[in-house]
Design an enzyme around this catalytic site. Sequence first.
Site, PDB file in Angstrom:
ATOM      1  N   LYS A  37       0.896  -1.179   0.000  1.00  0.00           N
ATOM      2  CA  LYS A  37       0.000   0.000   0.000  1.00  0.00           C
ATOM      3  C   LYS A  37       0.919   1.209   0.000  1.00  0.00           C
ATOM      4  O   LYS A  37       1.566   1.523   0.982  1.00  0.00           O
ATOM      5  CB  LYS A  37      -0.890  -0.013   1.244  1.00  0.00           C
ATOM      6  CG  LYS A  37      -2.256   0.626   1.041  1.00  0.00           C
ATOM      7  CD  LYS A  37      -2.215   2.129   0.814  1.00  0.00           C
ATOM      8  CE  LYS A  37      -2.066   2.898   2.109  1.00  0.00           C
ATOM      9  NZ  LYS A  37      -1.755   4.324   1.872  1.00  0.00           N
ATOM     10  N   CYS A  57      12.737   9.430   9.849  1.00  0.00           N
ATOM     11  CA  CYS A  57      12.330   8.849  11.134  1.00  0.00           C
ATOM     12  C   CYS A  57      13.458   8.872  12.152  1.00  0.00           C
ATOM     13  O   CYS A  57      13.247   9.099  13.334  1.00  0.00           O
ATOM     14  CB  CYS A  57      11.849   7.419  10.914  1.00  0.00           C
ATOM     15  SG  CYS A  57      13.053   6.413  10.050  1.00  0.00           S
ATOM     16  N   GLU A  80       7.644  14.009  18.149  1.00  0.00           N
ATOM     17  CA  GLU A  80       8.282  13.985  16.831  1.00  0.00           C
ATOM     18  C   GLU A  80       7.715  15.113  15.975  1.00  0.00           C
ATOM     19  O   GLU A  80       6.519  15.137  15.682  1.00  0.00           O
ATOM     20  CB  GLU A  80       8.012  12.635  16.157  1.00  0.00           C
ATOM     21  CG  GLU A  80       8.732  12.482  14.841  1.00  0.00           C
ATOM     22  CD  GLU A  80       8.433  11.159  14.146  1.00  0.00           C
ATOM     23  OE1 GLU A  80       7.268  10.724  14.157  1.00  0.00           O
ATOM     24  OE2 GLU A  80       9.374  10.570  13.589  1.00  0.00           O
TER      25      GLU A  80
HETATM   26  P1  NAD Z   1       1.345   7.524   8.738  1.00  0.00           P
HETATM   27  O1  NAD Z   1       1.323   6.596   9.886  1.00  0.00           O
HETATM   28  O2  NAD Z   1       0.370   8.642   8.719  1.00  0.00           O
HETATM   29  O3  NAD Z   1       1.100   6.734   7.367  1.00  0.00           O
HETATM   30  C1  NAD Z   1       1.926   5.670   6.968  1.00  0.00           C
HETATM   31  C2  NAD Z   1       1.150   4.781   6.020  1.00  0.00           C
HETATM   32  O4  NAD Z   1       0.074   4.186   6.743  1.00  0.00           O
HETATM   33  C3  NAD Z   1       0.532   5.506   4.829  1.00  0.00           C
HETATM   34  O5  NAD Z   1       0.655   4.687   3.689  1.00  0.00           O
HETATM   35  C4  NAD Z   1      -0.941   5.633   5.230  1.00  0.00           C
HETATM   36  O6  NAD Z   1      -1.824   5.693   4.139  1.00  0.00           O
HETATM   37  C5  NAD Z   1      -1.127   4.336   6.004  1.00  0.00           C
HETATM   38  N1  NAD Z   1      -2.249   4.348   6.958  1.00  0.00           N
HETATM   39  C6  NAD Z   1      -2.780   5.393   7.633  1.00  0.00           C
HETATM   40  N2  NAD Z   1      -3.785   4.985   8.431  1.00  0.00           N
HETATM   41  C7  NAD Z   1      -3.898   3.642   8.267  1.00  0.00           C
HETATM   42  C8  NAD Z   1      -4.734   2.632   8.836  1.00  0.00           C
HETATM   43  N3  NAD Z   1      -5.675   2.925   9.732  1.00  0.00           N
HETATM   44  N4  NAD Z   1      -4.536   1.367   8.442  1.00  0.00           N
HETATM   45  C9  NAD Z   1      -3.561   1.036   7.562  1.00  0.00           C
HETATM   46  N5  NAD Z   1      -2.761   1.942   6.977  1.00  0.00           N
HETATM   47  C10 NAD Z   1      -2.912   3.231   7.330  1.00  0.00           C
HETATM   48  O7  NAD Z   1       2.848   8.037   8.608  1.00  0.00           O
HETATM   49  P2  NAD Z   1       3.429   9.089   7.566  1.00  0.00           P
HETATM   50  O8  NAD Z   1       2.955  10.442   7.959  1.00  0.00           O
HETATM   51  O9  NAD Z   1       3.184   8.610   6.177  1.00  0.00           O
HETATM   52  O10 NAD Z   1       5.003   8.923   7.832  1.00  0.00           O
HETATM   53  C11 NAD Z   1       5.653   9.597   8.845  1.00  0.00           C
HETATM   54  C12 NAD Z   1       5.889   8.699  10.032  1.00  0.00           C
HETATM   55  O11 NAD Z   1       6.560   7.502   9.606  1.00  0.00           O
HETATM   56  C13 NAD Z   1       6.795   9.330  11.053  1.00  0.00           C
HETATM   57  O12 NAD Z   1       6.315   9.065  12.345  1.00  0.00           O
HETATM   58  C14 NAD Z   1       8.127   8.628  10.804  1.00  0.00           C
HETATM   59  O13 NAD Z   1       8.991   8.651  11.906  1.00  0.00           O
HETATM   60  C15 NAD Z   1       7.685   7.259  10.444  1.00  0.00           C
HETATM   61  N6  NAD Z   1       8.734   6.529   9.684  1.00  0.00           N
HETATM   62  C16 NAD Z   1       9.391   5.487  10.301  1.00  0.00           C
HETATM   63  C17 NAD Z   1      10.426   4.829   9.615  1.00  0.00           C
HETATM   64  C18 NAD Z   1      11.201   3.682  10.237  1.00  0.00           C
HETATM   65  O14 NAD Z   1      11.864   2.927   9.502  1.00  0.00           O
HETATM   66  N7  NAD Z   1      11.160   3.500  11.554  1.00  0.00           N
HETATM   67  C19 NAD Z   1      10.763   5.227   8.313  1.00  0.00           C
HETATM   68  C20 NAD Z   1      10.060   6.277   7.738  1.00  0.00           C
HETATM   69  C21 NAD Z   1       9.034   6.916   8.435  1.00  0.00           C
END
Ligand code: NAD
Length: 482
Positions: free
Chosen positions: A179, A288, A385
């Site tokens: 996704k 992240c 964050e």
């Molecule tokens: P997010 O959690 O808003 O979204 C991430 C993904 O989850 C998107 O594809 C979104 O469409 C999907 N999503 C949202 N709600 C959902 C649900 N209820 N069920 C299933 N999927 C759902 O995060 P973001 O804003 O896209 O990314 C930023 C965050 O990601 C930050 O907190 C960052 O630290 C973290 N991040 C972590 C890593 C790591 O490797 N630890 C790497 C990159 C980003």
Amino acid sequence: MVMAQKSYWQNYINGRWADGGDQGRIPIENPATGKTFCEVAEATVGDVDLAVAAAKCCHVARAVIKIPPAQRARMMAQVADYLRKHLAAIADIVVLDTGKRIMDAKGEVEMAARYFEYYGGAADKLEGVSIPLGDGFMNYTVHSPFGVSAQIVPWNYPLVIAARSVAAAFATGNTSVVKSPELAPLSVYAIVEACAHAEFPPGAINVLCGYGHTAGAALVRHQGVNQLVFTGSVQTGQAILRSAAELVVPCVMELGGKSAGVVFADANLDDVVDSARNGIFRHAGQVCSAMSRLVVHKSRYQETVDAIVKMAEHLSIGPGRDDHDITPVMSAGQLDRIEGYCLGAVQQGAIAATGGRRLASLDGHFMPPTVFAGVKPHMTIANEEVFGPVLSVLTFSDPEEAIALANGTEYGLAAGVFSRDINRSHWAAQRLEAGQVYINQWHVGGVETPFGGMKKSGFGREKGQEALLNYVQTKSVTLRLA
Ligand code: NAD
């Protein structure tokens, strides 16, 4: 087909490009201009069903498993070659999609290629063991794939994050449903094109772009899914874990961070300044494992703040395609959020040594490099964050206090130590609660080094050989010899 800029992109299900079930489209905006430049098909719940069914069918037919591991490795090498051959074109799309600078976009494409190369090389080396049970018995273990791996990808590094999961899944004999992030989905299609070029069987990789609350939520509660890999925020991770509990499927959770570098009195200041440039201002801090806090010994506090502010004020600001140091943040909502954190920090008594307000004079979503001095541990800016180019600087008097401050948030993704004393550095590395510890640098590490969080930054590891173990389940086979 060669990766090209298009005005409309479809989903990829069972080896075919497809519109969304309701013919819906998601507009995609260029962060550097704030303008929509293309659309992608919006995946519905029905499309999720189709993609999971295709992945399941491919798995049940053993279409990936029966490709000999050495052949899988060769196919994955072809994916890597394809990505490298079209590196410039794909990098241009990464810049349009995510806003990051062209140099970093090229690095992201190269790293995506490396994942296919690295995990391809491991496909024929994931060996089981034979356990001695005594005369008349024999035992061996095998690593079996789970089946359908569902992978939810965030917008900051979509290409490389999707690549690391798809590559590990294919090497271990799983099929994938990805996704992609609704804000920046385009670069994930490069993986689709590369896998199609390498003749992955239909259903081995399926890519859907859809909203989190519809397509994402449907995928993570789908009965056909056997394993989940989520990279994103803690809040979404918690919701996904609740679905996974219902399905009883294993998860890898790669979540957010509030990572601190500890600057001891004997630190080399150049290392600290370089790490701030790379660790918090690169990709506008939307990383992240960003170095979003510095905990500095009181004897070096002011010179550290001054040196970072001087560096920050010399950084160029502008679109990623012109290779500026500070590139736009992802969206208007993200800019509001970052600026909101900065205004709140000032209200709580932190001092904006530089930056702190959006750059309204530029088109697009630009936030200047921001350094907050005088940050106290109780302040929101020291704990939550921000996901923007915002550094908080705190101070300490003795090493135990430094460790307590660095460990003092609910996160545990990365941490750093700046010191010329090898004993002190490793003492601190032992005490820091973080999945990765950087010494006298920030962010050096590659596809080979395991990556993941402690505490609310998640669990399980991506990258490195260890990650492959998240994509397999051990089967123990025992027989009585006749
Ligand atoms: P997010 O959690 O808003 O979204 C991430 C993904 O989850 C998107 O594809 C979104 O469409 C999907 N999503 C949202 N709600 C959902 C649900 N209820 N069920 C299933 N999927 C759902 O995060 P973001 O804003 O896209 O990314 C930023 C965050 O990601 C930050 O907190 C960052 O630290 C973290 N991040 C972590 C890593 C790591 O490797 N630890 C790497 C990159 C980003």
